[in-house]
Motif scaffolding. Structure first.
Motif, short mmCIF file in Angstrom:
data_model
loop_
_atom_site.label_atom_id
_atom_site.label_comp_id
_atom_site.label_asym_id
_atom_site.label_seq_id
_atom_site.Cartn_x
_atom_site.Cartn_y
_atom_site.Cartn_z
N LEU A 5 -7.17 8.99 -2.66
CA LEU A 5 -7.00 7.54 -2.69
C LEU A 5 -5.53 7.15 -2.57
O LEU A 5 -5.19 6.13 -1.97
CB LEU A 5 -7.54 7.00 -4.02
CG LEU A 5 -8.91 6.35 -3.99
CD1 LEU A 5 -9.28 5.90 -5.38
CD2 LEU A 5 -8.94 5.18 -3.02
N GLU A 6 -4.68 8.00 -3.12
CA GLU A 6 -3.25 7.73 -3.05
C GLU A 6 -2.81 7.65 -1.59
O GLU A 6 -2.07 6.74 -1.20
CB GLU A 6 -2.46 8.83 -3.77
CG GLU A 6 -2.64 8.88 -5.28
CD GLU A 6 -3.87 9.67 -5.73
OE1 GLU A 6 -4.77 9.88 -4.90
OE2 GLU A 6 -3.92 10.07 -6.91
N SER A 7 -3.30 8.60 -0.78
CA SER A 7 -2.87 8.60 0.62
C SER A 7 -3.42 7.38 1.35
O SER A 7 -2.74 6.79 2.18
CB SER A 7 -3.29 9.90 1.31
OG SER A 7 -4.69 10.09 1.23
N ALA A 8 -4.68 7.00 1.02
CA ALA A 8 -5.26 5.83 1.67
C ALA A 8 -4.49 4.57 1.30
O ALA A 8 -4.39 3.64 2.10
CB ALA A 8 -6.73 5.68 1.27
N THR A 9 -3.94 4.56 0.10
CA THR A 9 -3.16 3.39 -0.33
C THR A 9 -1.83 3.35 0.40
O THR A 9 -1.40 2.30 0.88
CB THR A 9 -2.96 3.43 -1.85
OG1 THR A 9 -4.23 3.58 -2.47
CG2 THR A 9 -2.30 2.18 -2.36
N MET A 10 -1.18 4.52 0.51
CA MET A 10 0.09 4.56 1.24
C MET A 10 -0.11 4.22 2.71
O MET A 10 0.77 3.66 3.35
CB MET A 10 0.73 5.93 1.10
CG MET A 10 1.26 6.20 -0.30
SD MET A 10 2.03 7.82 -0.38
CE MET A 10 1.33 8.48 -1.87
N ALA A 11 -1.29 4.54 3.23
CA ALA A 11 -1.56 4.25 4.64
C ALA A 11 -1.58 2.75 4.90
O ALA A 11 -1.50 2.32 6.05
CB ALA A 11 -2.88 4.88 5.07
N GLN A 12 -1.69 1.95 3.84
CA GLN A 12 -1.64 0.50 4.02
C GLN A 12 -0.21 0.00 4.01
O GLN A 12 0.04 -1.20 4.01
CB GLN A 12 -2.42 -0.20 2.90
CG GLN A 12 -3.88 0.18 2.82
CD GLN A 12 -4.48 -0.17 1.47
OE1 GLN A 12 -4.25 -1.25 0.94
NE2 GLN A 12 -5.24 0.75 0.91
N GLY A 13 0.74 0.92 3.97
CA GLY A 13 2.14 0.52 3.97
C GLY A 13 2.69 0.26 2.58
O GLY A 13 3.79 -0.27 2.43
N ILE A 14 1.91 0.59 1.57
CA ILE A 14 2.37 0.37 0.20
C ILE A 14 3.32 1.49 -0.20
O ILE A 14 3.01 2.67 0.02
CB ILE A 14 1.16 0.29 -0.75
CG1 ILE A 14 0.41 -1.01 -0.49
CG2 ILE A 14 1.60 0.38 -2.21
CD1 ILE A 14 -1.01 -1.02 -0.95
N PRO A 15 4.49 1.15 -0.74
CA PRO A 15 5.45 2.20 -1.10
C PRO A 15 4.87 3.15 -2.15
O PRO A 15 4.10 2.72 -3.02
CB PRO A 15 6.64 1.43 -1.69
CG PRO A 15 6.38 0.00 -1.42
CD PRO A 15 4.97 -0.19 -1.06
N ALA A 16 5.26 4.41 -2.06
CA ALA A 16 4.70 5.44 -2.93
C ALA A 16 4.75 5.07 -4.41
O ALA A 16 3.77 5.25 -5.13
CB ALA A 16 5.43 6.76 -2.68
N GLU A 17 5.88 4.51 -4.83
CA GLU A 17 6.02 4.27 -6.28
C GLU A 17 5.11 3.15 -6.79
O GLU A 17 4.93 2.99 -7.98
CB GLU A 17 7.48 4.03 -6.65
CG GLU A 17 8.14 2.83 -6.01
CD GLU A 17 8.72 3.14 -4.62
OE1 GLU A 17 8.39 4.22 -4.05
OE2 GLU A 17 9.46 2.29 -4.09
N GLU A 18 4.53 2.37 -5.86
CA GLU A 18 3.66 1.28 -6.31
C GLU A 18 2.17 1.63 -6.22
O GLU A 18 1.30 0.81 -6.53
CB GLU A 18 3.91 0.02 -5.46
CG GLU A 18 5.24 -0.64 -5.77
CD GLU A 18 5.60 -1.70 -4.74
OE1 GLU A 18 4.66 -2.27 -4.13
OE2 GLU A 18 6.81 -1.94 -4.54
#
Lengths: 380, 280
Positions: free
Chosen positions: A199-212
């Motif tokens: 899920l973390e990778s899918a979230t980053m794939a939306q352009g969301i910065p890693a720390e958020e």
């Protein structure tokens, strides 16, 4: 007895045992099969036989197989050589339930256990493990994020972006956004048959910065958006259930890209032809394994802590990386890692800077629901 | 010495088997039912959750769709094979029967792995087609429903062939000869005289294949790529990955009930006794 939510990913530990077995090909399968069967049945080690471990012996427990032998060779035997105190590695799988049962029954035979953060948190709450004595264990020799009150990091592993440039026309994806870009990076992807680390990778794939990432996943919309990313990509997804399955998918060129364990990437590095395997820790999720010490351990608190301190030795940790691909928990080990392995070390400063730490609290709260949404997204 | 009545003697003969069934099958099954209504809390929560979850419903739909398509495939292929064996093969008949039976002696696991070797992205089929210049990019032959159904048809085929063949063996060629003698074309004779007589065999083959397919696990798990999630794989998933025994048990009870329903419905159309128990 085990009616709590344990988020620790014991599969990855068992998987390391498997990797080691594969790498050295020395068999030992019957013993391991036996041990895992014992573990699966929830049978505690025969309490009578070693019930009173001698005060001058330390029993270290991990998850079996050749990984136990590596631990014996790298950490235990060197300790014995230094101090004269015998150290035995027992591979019977120290799950939270077993540690608790052992402590509550008053027949503790284990001194140091290879556990996970999720389990350690629960065991702390239940009051069955000891606080780490940071006068003996050196806090500066472990990653800050892996030094807890009742558990201390022993090694780390990561969920990483792996790809096969040969199948992608020489390109390798540089970010999770690329992984979701099927136009420029055509081909199948593999993700785990569970949301853990995915899920973390899918979230980053939306352009969301890693720390958020976890802040976003903590919102209902954020979780749904992450799940939706898998729904969009699903025609290109093959899931892996076990570490060896993920490795096979790359070996057989079934997939061009994947989110897999760094320990398996470490193996694929040797097995794939030059130019057909790339790993990036960018946007990876790093998870520490931790040592825990049960209450009233037979060798005594100080002896257990001394062993843990010994296992912090950077050189020994590098040997561990070479042998089973688990990354050193001691940041000082990074510079000792041979150049060709640097790229595959989850805890090298470069790789560390690009990753986020696995958030056990988030999983304790949301995993069950997220898993169901994930399955639904993949099949419905 | 008093003699036991015949009925009692027969009971003694089946007693060991019956005891094993009760102790190792019925009793654990009851345990599963119990878990489904007691974990994590007493009540029907697992069942309401099951019906509310679209993942579960989808998985059931996938399961029935795959079982249905597998059955159709097996019937078409199985009927042709059984027809040829029963009516035309003379000298090669034992060989053909042996070939039908052969897969029974090879584990389903091995057969499923062979399909992986055949259907993979760089598997034998794709490599051959690419080598021959017929295709440019590899075809997606597995990790989808196509691959699962193909492999399942292969595994299930004998279960369709055998009942149909047994049925055909009992059909006298005199009927078709008579129809032909009375002026029916070959096709008409087959359609109106031969085919209706084979329906009981077709039905029992269909039932057997369908019911076995509903609970299938290995082949879809290996060839489905995780996206062809049949209900038995979903049960494993719940129990092994999430230690969710409650929902896992509820799912298996649901599968059992649905399978029983299929058999009940089938019983309206097929004489189950003759279809499954009596082989001539």
């Amino acid at each position: 007895m085990t009616d709590f939510q344990d988020t620790t990913d014991h599969e990855v530990k068992a998987d390391m045992a498997e990797i080691a077995a594969h790498k050295y090909r020395e068999g030992r399968l019957t013993r391991r099969g036996f041990l895992s069967a014992m573990a699966a049945l929830g049978i505690l080690p025969a309490l009578g036989s070693k019930a009173m471990a001698q005060a001058n012996e330390i029993v270290v427990v991990n998850w079996g197989g050749r990984a136990s032998e590596v631990l014996q060779e790298v950490m235990a035997d060197t300790y014995t050589k230094e101090t004269g105190i015998p150290v035995t590695v027992d591979g019977s799988g120290p799950s939270g339930g077993k540690i608790r049962a052992m402590v509550e029954s008053g027949a503790v035979v284990w001194d140091v256990c290879d556990s996970g953060m999720g389990t350690a948190l629960i065991l702390t709450e239940q009051g069955v493990i000891q606080p780490i004595n940071y006068d003996i264990v050196d806090k500066s020799k472990v990653l800050d994020q892996a030094a807890y009150s009742h558990g201390v990091g022993n090694y780390v592993y990561s969920y990483v972006m792996a790809s096969n440039p040969k199948l992608l026309g020489g390109n390798a994806p540089q970010s999770w956004e690329d992984v979701w870009n099927t136009k420029d990076f055509p081909g199948m992807r593999t993700f785990r048959k569970s949301v853990r680390g995915m899920l973390e990778s899918a979230t980053m794939a939306q352009g969301i910065p890693a720390e958020e990432v976890y802040d976003v996943l903590n919102t209902e919309d954020g979780l749904k958006a992450g799940i939706d990313k898998f729904r969009q990509l699903r025609e290109n997804i093959i899931v892996w259930g076990s570490g060896s399955a993920s490795q096979n998918l790359f070996l057989q060129e079934e997939v061009a890209i994947g989110n897999i364990w760094s320990t398996r990437a470490h193996l694929l590095r040797d097995q794939m032809e030059d130019g057909s395997f790339e790993v990036s820790f960018k946007g990876g999720v790093i998870a520490p394994g931790v040592w825990v010490v049960p209450n009233n351990n037979p060798a005594g608190s100080d002896e257990a802590m001394k062993f843990i301190a010994h296992a912090q030795d950077p050189e020994l940790q590098v040997q561990w990386l070479e042998m089973i691909g688990s990354g050193p928990a001691n940041p000082q080990a990074a510079e000792l890692v041979p150049a060709e392995l640097q790229k595959y070390n989850p805890s090298s400063p470069e790789n560390l800077a690009q990753q986020i730490f696995y958030n056990d609290e988030w999983y304790a709260k949301n995993q069950v629901r997220a898993e169901e949404m994930y399955v639904d997204a993949l099949i419905n | 010495m008093p003699r036991l009545s015949d009925t009692w003697r027969y009971w003694f003969l089946v007693l060991p088997a019956l005891a094993i069934m009760i102790i190792f099958y019925i009793w654990p099954l009851v345990g599963i039912w119990q878990i489904s209504v007691t974990e994590p809390a007493l009540g029907l929560d697992n069942y309401t959750r099951m019906f509310e979850s679209s993942a579960v419903t989808t998985s059931f739909v996938i399961t029935f769709r795959i079982a249905f398509l597998t059955t159709i495939g097996c019937l078409i292929l199985g009927y042709s094979v059984a027809y040829v064996i029963s009516n035309f093969a003379r000298r090669v008949k034992p060989l053909m029967v042996a070939l039908v039976l052969l897969p029974f002696w090879v584990s389903v696991l091995i057969r499923s792995f062979s399909w992986i070797v055949l259907l993979g992205r760089s598997g034998i089929v794709n490599d051959t087609l690419r080598g021959a210049g017929i295709i440019d990019a590899p075809l997606k032959l597995m990790h989808n429903e196509f691959g699962v159904i193909l492999a399942m048809i292969h595994v299930m085929l004998p279960f369709a062939v055998l009942p149909i063949m047994a049925n055909m063996r009992g059909i006298s060629p005199a009927y078709v000869d008579a129809a032909r003698g009375l002026g029916a074309s070959e096709l008409t004779a087959f359609r109106k005289v031969y085919f209706p007589q084979t329906l009981p065999g077709v039905m029992s083959g269909a039932l057997l294949v369908f019911v076995l397919s509903l609970g299938f696990y290995i082949t879809p798990a290996l060839l489905g790529g995780g996206r062809v999630l049949m209900i038995s794989e979903y049960i494993t998933y719940q129990i092994q990955e999430f230690l969710n025994w409650g929902l896992g048990s509820a799912l298996s009870v649901a599968l059992l009930v649905l399978t029983a329903l299929v058999i009940l419905v089938a019983a309206r159309f097929v004489n189950l006794r003759s279809a499954l128990l009596e082989r001539n």
